[in-house]
Motif scaffolding. Structure first.
Motif, PDB file in Angstrom:
ATOM      1  N   ILE A 185     -26.634 -14.670 -12.468  1.00  0.00           N
ATOM      2  CA  ILE A 185     -27.245 -13.086 -12.693  1.00  0.00           C
ATOM      3  C   ILE A 185     -28.199 -12.729 -11.399  1.00  0.00           C
ATOM      4  O   ILE A 185     -27.778 -12.768 -10.428  1.00  0.00           O
ATOM      5  CB  ILE A 185     -28.614 -13.433 -13.595  1.00  0.00           C
ATOM      6  CG1 ILE A 185     -29.181 -14.712 -12.958  1.00  0.00           C
ATOM      7  CG2 ILE A 185     -27.914 -13.968 -14.880  1.00  0.00           C
ATOM      8  CD1 ILE A 185     -30.427 -15.499 -13.339  1.00  0.00           C
ATOM      9  N   ARG A 186     -28.082 -11.614 -11.152  1.00  0.00           N
ATOM     10  CA  ARG A 186     -28.283 -11.301  -9.846  1.00  0.00           C
ATOM     11  C   ARG A 186     -30.149 -10.794  -9.703  1.00  0.00           C
ATOM     12  O   ARG A 186     -30.811 -10.913 -10.427  1.00  0.00           O
ATOM     13  CB  ARG A 186     -28.044  -9.316 -10.386  1.00  0.00           C
ATOM     14  CG  ARG A 186     -27.183  -8.724 -10.006  1.00  0.00           C
ATOM     15  CD  ARG A 186     -26.792  -7.553  -9.007  1.00  0.00           C
ATOM     16  NE  ARG A 186     -25.418  -7.305  -8.685  1.00  0.00           N
ATOM     17  CZ  ARG A 186     -24.765  -6.350  -8.358  1.00  0.00           C
ATOM     18  NH1 ARG A 186     -25.521  -5.120  -8.792  1.00  0.00           N
ATOM     19  NH2 ARG A 186     -24.219  -5.795  -8.163  1.00  0.00           N
ATOM     20  N   THR A 187     -30.358 -10.718  -8.481  1.00  0.00           N
ATOM     21  CA  THR A 187     -31.365 -11.868  -8.195  1.00  0.00           C
ATOM     22  C   THR A 187     -31.559 -11.573  -6.938  1.00  0.00           C
ATOM     23  O   THR A 187     -30.367 -11.215  -6.027  1.00  0.00           O
ATOM     24  CB  THR A 187     -31.616 -13.524  -8.093  1.00  0.00           C
ATOM     25  OG1 THR A 187     -30.555 -14.176  -6.909  1.00  0.00           O
ATOM     26  CG2 THR A 187     -31.014 -14.170  -9.068  1.00  0.00           C
ATOM     27  N   PHE A 188     -32.586 -11.426  -5.977  1.00  0.00           N
ATOM     28  CA  PHE A 188     -32.339 -11.034  -4.425  1.00  0.00           C
ATOM     29  C   PHE A 188     -31.741 -12.243  -3.842  1.00  0.00           C
ATOM     30  O   PHE A 188     -31.657 -11.626  -2.525  1.00  0.00           O
ATOM     31  CB  PHE A 188     -34.077 -11.153  -4.097  1.00  0.00           C
ATOM     32  CG  PHE A 188     -34.587 -12.275  -4.135  1.00  0.00           C
ATOM     33  CD1 PHE A 188     -34.210 -13.381  -2.667  1.00  0.00           C
ATOM     34  CD2 PHE A 188     -35.548 -13.291  -5.584  1.00  0.00           C
ATOM     35  CE1 PHE A 188     -35.083 -14.881  -2.982  1.00  0.00           C
ATOM     36  CE2 PHE A 188     -36.257 -14.674  -5.338  1.00  0.00           C
ATOM     37  CZ  PHE A 188     -35.684 -14.910  -4.209  1.00  0.00           C
ATOM     38  N   GLU A 189     -31.329 -12.775  -4.410  1.00  0.00           N
ATOM     39  CA  GLU A 189     -30.856 -14.184  -2.944  1.00  0.00           C
ATOM     40  C   GLU A 189     -29.365 -13.314  -2.482  1.00  0.00           C
ATOM     41  O   GLU A 189     -28.485 -12.854  -3.914  1.00  0.00           O
ATOM     42  CB  GLU A 189     -30.037 -15.424  -3.536  1.00  0.00           C
ATOM     43  CG  GLU A 189     -28.992 -15.993  -2.977  1.00  0.00           C
ATOM     44  CD  GLU A 189     -29.781 -16.626  -1.143  1.00  0.00           C
ATOM     45  OE1 GLU A 189     -29.926 -15.887  -0.461  1.00  0.00           O
ATOM     46  OE2 GLU A 189     -31.641 -17.823  -0.996  1.00  0.00           O
ATOM     47  N   THR A 190     -28.801 -12.902  -1.599  1.00  0.00           N
ATOM     48  CA  THR A 190     -27.298 -12.628  -0.854  1.00  0.00           C
ATOM     49  C   THR A 190     -26.314 -13.381  -0.602  1.00  0.00           C
ATOM     50  O   THR A 190     -25.661 -13.273  -0.040  1.00  0.00           O
ATOM     51  CB  THR A 190     -27.998 -11.311   0.324  1.00  0.00           C
ATOM     52  OG1 THR A 190     -28.829 -12.587   1.364  1.00  0.00           O
ATOM     53  CG2 THR A 190     -28.717 -10.611  -0.699  1.00  0.00           C
ATOM     54  N   ALA A 191     -27.202 -15.037  -0.077  1.00  0.00           N
ATOM     55  CA  ALA A 191     -26.396 -15.960   0.463  1.00  0.00           C
ATOM     56  C   ALA A 191     -25.188 -16.377  -0.788  1.00  0.00           C
ATOM     57  O   ALA A 191     -23.914 -16.800  -0.066  1.00  0.00           O
ATOM     58  CB  ALA A 191     -26.954 -17.655   0.214  1.00  0.00           C
ATOM     59  N   THR A 192     -25.050 -16.057  -1.754  1.00  0.00           N
ATOM     60  CA  THR A 192     -23.958 -15.999  -2.624  1.00  0.00           C
ATOM     61  C   THR A 192     -23.895 -14.351  -3.979  1.00  0.00           C
ATOM     62  O   THR A 192     -25.238 -14.072  -3.498  1.00  0.00           O
ATOM     63  CB  THR A 192     -24.201 -17.529  -3.623  1.00  0.00           C
ATOM     64  OG1 THR A 192     -26.077 -16.930  -4.416  1.00  0.00           O
ATOM     65  CG2 THR A 192     -24.274 -18.921  -3.186  1.00  0.00           C
ATOM     66  N   ASN A 203     -24.178 -14.564  -6.750  1.00  0.00           N
ATOM     67  CA  ASN A 203     -24.839 -14.289  -7.546  1.00  0.00           C
ATOM     68  C   ASN A 203     -25.639 -15.298  -8.030  1.00  0.00           C
ATOM     69  O   ASN A 203     -25.021 -16.497  -7.068  1.00  0.00           O
ATOM     70  CB  ASN A 203     -24.148 -13.863  -9.457  1.00  0.00           C
ATOM     71  CG  ASN A 203     -23.504 -12.665 -10.091  1.00  0.00           C
ATOM     72  OD1 ASN A 203     -23.571 -11.442  -9.558  1.00  0.00           O
ATOM     73  ND2 ASN A 203     -21.654 -12.643  -9.475  1.00  0.00           N
ATOM     74  N   THR A 204     -26.480 -15.500  -8.572  1.00  0.00           N
ATOM     75  CA  THR A 204     -27.165 -17.143  -9.380  1.00  0.00           C
ATOM     76  C   THR A 204     -26.987 -17.335 -10.268  1.00  0.00           C
ATOM     77  O   THR A 204     -27.269 -17.251 -11.033  1.00  0.00           O
ATOM     78  CB  THR A 204     -28.203 -16.693  -8.609  1.00  0.00           C
ATOM     79  OG1 THR A 204     -29.381 -15.984  -7.317  1.00  0.00           O
ATOM     80  CG2 THR A 204     -29.826 -17.714  -9.176  1.00  0.00           C
ATOM     81  N   LEU A 205     -26.072 -18.707 -10.087  1.00  0.00           N
ATOM     82  CA  LEU A 205     -25.893 -19.167 -10.678  1.00  0.00           C
ATOM     83  C   LEU A 205     -27.401 -20.014 -11.946  1.00  0.00           C
ATOM     84  O   LEU A 205     -27.695 -20.307 -10.948  1.00  0.00           O
ATOM     85  CB  LEU A 205     -24.560 -20.372 -10.696  1.00  0.00           C
ATOM     86  CG  LEU A 205     -23.980 -21.109 -12.265  1.00  0.00           C
ATOM     87  CD1 LEU A 205     -22.936 -19.795 -12.787  1.00  0.00           C
ATOM     88  CD2 LEU A 205     -23.122 -22.189 -11.555  1.00  0.00           C
ATOM     89  N   GLY A 243     -19.980 -17.499 -10.463  1.00  0.00           N
ATOM     90  CA  GLY A 243     -21.514 -17.581 -10.210  1.00  0.00           C
ATOM     91  C   GLY A 243     -21.824 -17.346  -8.874  1.00  0.00           C
ATOM     92  O   GLY A 243     -22.861 -17.651  -9.270  1.00  0.00           O
ATOM     93  N   THR A 244     -21.148 -18.112  -7.877  1.00  0.00           N
ATOM     94  CA  THR A 244     -21.150 -18.302  -6.857  1.00  0.00           C
ATOM     95  C   THR A 244     -21.043 -17.234  -5.545  1.00  0.00           C
ATOM     96  O   THR A 244     -21.451 -16.372  -4.642  1.00  0.00           O
ATOM     97  CB  THR A 244     -20.795 -19.990  -6.349  1.00  0.00           C
ATOM     98  OG1 THR A 244     -19.214 -19.560  -5.986  1.00  0.00           O
ATOM     99  CG2 THR A 244     -21.745 -21.112  -7.018  1.00  0.00           C
TER     100      THR A 244
END
Lengths: 338, 338, 338, 338
Positions: C239-246, C248-250, C273-274
């Motif tokens: 899903i889409r979250t604020f995390e940009t290291a991956t 998407n956020t699985l 997912g990653t």
């Protein structure tokens, strides 16, 4: 629980009830109004049942407080709170503009920036002496020297000053030099700091955390009021979402929500809320249009040379345009800019 | 690539270059201006190198298009696009209000709601005949009958109508009855639908998806323009975040961003953007203040009886207050409401 | 409503009740079990009251379905559904690995990639012929030619094939060539497509949308089952979250939630997912450990040369390591990999 | 900057270079290896140019540190750090389970819960004496009395204890009673607290903030290491997203990312990461499968009676099942549970 007394209830009756509430381990509140006295009892409401207040001859009605926050709630306190920073009032009919650089850098930077802010009509000065920085290798602020310089600059230009306090041990010294203590987004749920600031007896600007629901913000404010400090100003400064076009997503929906649920004034910070200089003016106008009580905005005499947040700081000329643009918008919503 | 021709370049030279661009498998664009002709070439720019355009005697300069979107970009098209819905212009100096119920329900509901909207000053009518619903057991709209009723109501009150189209097979019939085709948030990246709507030759209202970055929205619009349709209106309607106090988080930061990056007009939908009736007016005002070209707003003759979205629909009286409040705000930002 | 009949209820009684349910405008369901017959009635449950079923001599008990989704719910259907893709079963005791390139590119790419997948133990083949792309200028897939090549490759290596269908008009042709129709994340709430795919009579892989709550995913699946198709496989893909290291956020929390609420099998896509090749194997193992029924994973004979998604595609050697690592993990949770 | 010395470089040369680095105002680091000595210089790397190290006869190579975090980075420190909590090692080949109630409540609650944890194989004990609570009216922990009871229980059952410290003023006393100091999610960017804890000389468990990118977490850890404390354990505990089916979204993608970027061990907290008891075991298994070094998990002798977090606390019997299920999973990834 809110306890409305009958118009004929005497001061002695009110005091007696407050004592009974306290004896049950609840926090008693005394809210005398123009027509009748209202009492409050905060804590485990089941204990209250034992007092059988609904049968008391001087009690007109009992009303449970439904919100998880109490002192902060409009249920408890219907009228807008106005917070005073020196001569400046936040809340009420005015629209307050507090401007200044991200950080206190040098004497000339402070003086030049503040002179421009004052000339354009700013009501207050903001700048950081203690800076929360994501990296330990970034500039951490000048500390006490910064505080003194901020105070001196505020005095020179006759502007109240707002600055961040980052830890319990610094509360006293920051309270000595500043007109209002800011609690930053990263510390919104630093409950130890909230308690210490709540006891400092100074106005507070409480910024919303990056992952905080508005309800969390109101509960954080409740920590301050529960320590006896009602001089609390809330501040929406953007939340973290998936959008990367802007530094944060400014959540202006929070403004009408906050105005509906609480009596505390609320500012908007369009600088951190966007992270992009070009978007600061439009979002400041939007904040004014949807009911905010003012803005907290970053400006710098020379943004490209700023030690931090240069990309979101207005030039003096931009700040002038902002003030000019705010004039008709604030008038349109019945607020006074000057 | 943007190819600026010299003032003395003839129409033949322009055509010759366009043919060469096409022959390389790129999409040629012809943008005649008042002073000189500008050409465009969309696609793999490495192929262009073979044409050695920088050495062509009638080429003044070459400029790569940096944004991932091209036709949508201000780099390609500097002036604001104005989209016409019947007699109503969206974009430019006006501020456009398109109002109506969530869904077409009954003839009397449509007539009563639209009469109130028109009387208060709405410029356009919106209502859904095909409804995207999270649950298959919820009301899915009246379909063709709904479309006809919407058209008849629009005609009766002399208002252009906007309605959602949910699938490729319906594009033709919706285009027959509506003045503008809406692509809903859930279909923003339904690329087959985008292509079909792009070819329909009707104005489009493209709503931002719930998890779409603004850049994704602009790329979705690029699908429409790439099919030859420049009559595209964007619409911010809130994104999904962790905040649960409101149905969505209205991202007004997107408005100045969109106005900076693209020439297309943009509306705000404060109804879906908040999900709460009480917040619709303040957020509509905020939208006007930060530069939106208009709003798309839900109202209903009797919201508690609405078949869908009642909680976020304005009463007729609320819509009147909205129009009255918009008047001074739009004036303050130099826009014309009526 | 779930209607449990007494053990002695005859088939005639069941039929009679189903007819009465249908006559009230509700959707009747017949669920014969080994010990007793269970009926269902979907729709406005208030109407059911008129049938007075609780007083019927052959009705043992009535149970309302509390979840907003019905056919998808474990309340309605307690046992795990097993979906068959050709000879391969998804759900039940096995752990299913469906691998392949993002897109069908060329005959040799398909053959080389699939040979490696098969050799390492893949159970199914995935590849896109119709590609949803954020930009209109990106490769959109080979369409029908791609479908044919996918089918031929699946046949050559004796692997069932899964591929995405992007619009209603293509459902028939994709159903002709593929063993399962995939609905992509961007189309999860394209309700027209869901209905058409639900009627196609082929197994479906339904991917979670980027902003979809798990409950939205289950309601989207309900659209498929409401059209009579029970061969539905869900898929978590980040899903889409604020995390940009991956990329998407699985959301692996979704796996035990889905297994608790529904009887449908669920896959995890650790590639989308990653978005990062190095994280695909650990997240595939995590998926197996927390109860997923299999994975959908991208691999390519030569990822740096892939036309799309190269950064998240495994090399053939990486896919071999994945299969080797899955062996003991699946055994540890009582699942069979081969 | 990382400075690799030649094998023949003497200790005197190394010391001389460290002195020169310090004289330039940079932080010098000494990292003697088995084959050669590596030095580090943290701070403004432009200053280093003046030392002309690339021309020094005993310097083999210079390598800039690209990550914004330095001491935390694998570039600086390639091998896994193992942190010791009493006799228990976190990191390395073992898989560590630290269990206990959310809060220290009573002596019997602590003893019964810990006895069950120990019997099932827990390696460490966790419980809060100072509790960060969203509401000021919620139980705030027993403070010093709680600390003493936690210590006594840990000693009785021979388990090291981990507990949260919420403010600078408490660091000393918590360090006196606990084997490791936990910094909670809400304080992850309380930089004053990070500095104080970094100086306390005790192992630290640093939990990821609810809106913190993994990079923010690593930079917060850098604050601890920059104070000279290398005994740092990271902890993923879920982030805030739009999903409401679970209390937080456990971001297991973060585990392989953290293992790739840093040498510090990382735990997963499946209790806060899900908020739902039924999902704790599957997510703990997923954590083990994707490379976490252990888990931090809430259990209670009687969860429905817990003063906080009861809904996400395991029963003793559930904790036993968790340990039994972890056994084969940890073995499958080459880790040792006991």
């Amino acid at each position: 629980m809110i306890i409305v007394l009958k118009p004929e209830a005497s001061a002695e009756v009110a005091q007696e009830l407050l004592d009974q509430i306290a004896a049950k381990g609840l926090k008693p509140l005394h809210m005398p109004g123009s027509e009748r006295v209202v009492l409050g009892a905060l804590g485990d409401e089941r204990v209250l049942a034992e007092l059988a207040l609904e049968g008391h001859p001087m009690v007109e009605s009992l009303k449970p407080i439904l919100a998880p926050y109490k002192l902060v709630s409009r249920e408890m306190h219907a009228h807008d709170t106005v917070v005073r920073l020196g001569k400046v009032a936040v809340g009420g009919r005015g629209f307050t503009v507090i401007a200044g650089p991200c950080a206190v850098e040098t004497e000339s930077q402070m003086r030049n920036t503040t002179r421009a802010a004052k000339a354009a009509g700013a009501h207050g000065l903001r700048a950081g002496a203690f800076k929360p920085r994501t990296s330990p290798y970034a500039f951490q602020g000048h500390g006490l020297e910064g505080l003194k310089l901020l105070r001196a600059t505020g005095d020179e230009f006759d502007l109240p000053v707002v600055t961040e306090v980052m830890e319990t041990a610094d509360v006293e010294v920051v309270a000595e030099y500043a007109d209002a203590l800011q609690i930053g987004a990263r510390n919104m749920q630093n409950f130890s700091l909230l308690k210490a600031v709540g006891r400092a007896g100074k106005p507070v600007v409480l910024k919303r955390g990056m992952a905080a629901k508005v309800e969390d913000l109101l509960l954080a404010a409740e920590y301050l009021l529960a320590e006896g400090n009602e001089q609390v100003i809330l501040c929406e400064r953007g939340i973290r979402t998936f959008e990367t076009a802007t530094r944060n997503t400014l959540d202006l929906n929070a403004i009408p929500y906050i105005k509906q649920k609480t009596h505390l004034p609320v500012l908007v910070d369009p600088s951190h809320g966007t992270g992009v200089r070009d978007f600061v003016i439009p979002m400041a106008l939007a904040a004014a249009a949807c009911g905010a009580d003012g803005i907290l905005v970053e400006m710098h005499e020379n943004p490209p040379a700023a030690w931090s947040d240069g990309a979101q700081s207005l030039y003096p000329e931009g700040f002038e345009r902002l003030m000019a643009a705010l004039e008709p918008i604030t008038a349109a919503v019945g607020r006074q800019l000057r």
